[in-house]
Design an enzyme around this catalytic site. Structure first.
Site, PDB file in Angstrom:
ATOM      1  N   THR A 128       0.854  -1.186   0.000  1.00 26.71           N
ATOM      2  CA  THR A 128       0.000   0.000   0.000  1.00 26.71           C
ATOM      3  C   THR A 128       0.890   1.236   0.000  1.00 26.71           C
ATOM      4  O   THR A 128       1.906   1.280   0.701  1.00 26.71           O
ATOM      5  CB  THR A 128      -0.941   0.022   1.221  1.00 26.71           C
TER       6      THR A 128
ATOM      7  N   ASP B 215      -5.918  -0.526   7.814  1.00 27.80           N
ATOM      8  CA  ASP B 215      -6.724  -1.654   8.298  1.00 27.80           C
ATOM      9  C   ASP B 215      -7.969  -1.825   7.438  1.00 27.80           C
ATOM     10  O   ASP B 215      -8.398  -2.946   7.148  1.00 27.80           O
ATOM     11  CB  ASP B 215      -7.134  -1.434   9.749  1.00 27.80           C
TER      12      ASP B 215
HETATM   13  O1  RIB Z   1      -4.021   0.920  12.488  1.00 32.93           O
HETATM   14  C1  RIB Z   1      -4.661   1.726  13.436  1.00 32.93           C
HETATM   15  C2  RIB Z   1      -4.705   1.017  14.760  1.00 32.93           C
HETATM   16  O2  RIB Z   1      -3.393   0.823  15.224  1.00 32.93           O
HETATM   17  C3  RIB Z   1      -5.408   1.779  15.835  1.00 32.93           C
HETATM   18  O3  RIB Z   1      -6.778   1.497  15.904  1.00 32.93           O
HETATM   19  C4  RIB Z   1      -4.632   1.422  17.086  1.00 32.93           C
HETATM   20  O4  RIB Z   1      -5.380   0.741  18.027  1.00 32.93           O
HETATM   21  C5  RIB Z   1      -3.433   0.617  16.601  1.00 32.93           C
HETATM   22  O5  RIB Z   1      -3.592  -0.727  16.803  1.00 32.93           O
END
Ligand code: RIB
Length: 337
Positions: free
Chosen positions: A233, A265
């Site tokens: 990415t 994510d």
């Molecule tokens: O990628 C973002 C996440 O990274 C957040 O939600 C935080 O909790 C960390 O794990």
């Protein structure tokens, strides 16, 4: 939703994010005033599970929380999304993982994680859920888990013939044999360099290359040497994907980022959901890039993720606008840039 594809088993981290919104990041020793604050569900595993669920996958999350108020908050948010929480177990005496996040007006963030109960997600848990792994179409995990757990998951998936997707965020050092079974290994450019894809951070040429095509070549070279398949990415630039069948670039829609927290994510969870329903990796990455671009335009992590219908409507609308501001620019191996 199982008729659309195979089940996604996420063995992952779960945090509660304490996010402060500021005009700019403070310097060391400096105190500044925030203009916003929120407490919300976070953790890369939990975020990716929610993203995959919203993208239409049948998702099961295996995670650990503390027996505390943050753990209860996390469960209630997961329940609100309709995500099954039977695999989310309380650990007596441990706090729920916490992430202290600062988001500047530029959209950039800093994140500090105190893992808490996530530490309890050790390799023995993988053995405990072996039957669930065997029944899954795809197993997804992240670099936030103990390294031994990631390695046991990879070995178990290889043993059972189950597709294993690893988002190596943060970029921990793991056994190359575990990386080798990733299909795909999902990394950003810094994580890619940490596993030998592209120039290493600190090398003279680590600031480049920046072009999608250069990264496509790096990802292609890593297929079969680092991992079975690779997705890198590249933020606003998009992403690249490479498998044994070819390599592709995926342009991202150009948007104004308000909060990039959890956008990676969102990409990974969405990618995994569409892989689970049988979409080719380049197509899944293209849809995931749109999901990430939608997420950065709103504050928060899982609160900024959109449901499948909205996502696919947006993909279709952007496809209709054509290139270069549409979402998809895919090329097979050897294709012209
Ligand atoms: O990628 C973002 C996440 O990274 C957040 O939600 C935080 O909790 C960390 O794990």
């Amino acid at each position: 939703m199982t008729e659309r594809g195979s089940r996604v088993l996420v063995v992952g981290s779960l945090n509660v994010d304490a996010t402060t919104y500021v005009a700019r990041f403070p310097a060391p020793g400096e105190t500044i005033a925030a203009h916003g604050f929120q407490t919300a569900l976070g953790g890369k595993g939990s975020n990716q599970a929610v993203a995959a669920h919203l993208a239409g996958a049948d998702v099961e999350l295996v995670a650990r929380i503390g027996d505390d108020a943050n753990g209860r908050l996390a469960l209630s948010v997961l329940d609100g999304f309709g995500l099954p929480t039977t695999g989310v177990e309380r650990v007596a005496g441990a706090p729920t993982g916490i992430a202290q996040i600062t988001v500047a007006d530029s959209g950039e963030n800093t994140v500090i994680v105190a893992a808490g109960a996530n530490h309890e997600l050790g390799p023995a848990v993988v053995d405990d859920v072996r039957d669930r792994i065997a029944g899954a179409g795809v197993v997804l995990t992240q670099g936030e888990l103990p390294v031994e757990t990631i390695e046991r998951l990879a070995a178990t998936c290889a043993d059972l013939g189950v597709r294993f997707v690893l988002n190596l965020a943060p970029p921990v050092v793991i056994d190359p044999a575990a990386l080798a079974v990733c299909d795909p290994l999902v990394v950003n450019e810094h994580e890619a360099r940490a596993v030998g894809i592209g120039a290493a951070d600190g090398d003279a040429d680590a600031s480049g290359p920046t072009s999608l095509d250069a990264w496509r070549a790096f990802a292609a070279a890593a297929v079969g040497t680092v991992a079975r398949s690779v997705v890198v990415t590249l933020g606003a630039a998009g992403a690249v994907a490479a498998t044994a069948e070819g390599s592709w670039t995926v342009a991202a829609p150009q948007v104004e980022a308000v909060d990039t927290t959890g956008a990676g994510d969102c990409f990974t969870g969405t990618l995994t959901a569409f892989l689970a329903e049988g979409r080719p990796v380049a197509e899944a990455a293209r849809i995931a890039a749109v999901a990430g671009a939608l997420a950065v335009q709103r504050r928060g992590t899982v609160d900024s993720y959109v449901p499948r219908e909205t996502l696919l409507d947006t993909v279709a609308r952007l496809d209709g606008t054509g290139r270069p501001d549409g979402t998809g620019r895919s090329e097979g191996a050897g294709g012209a840039a």
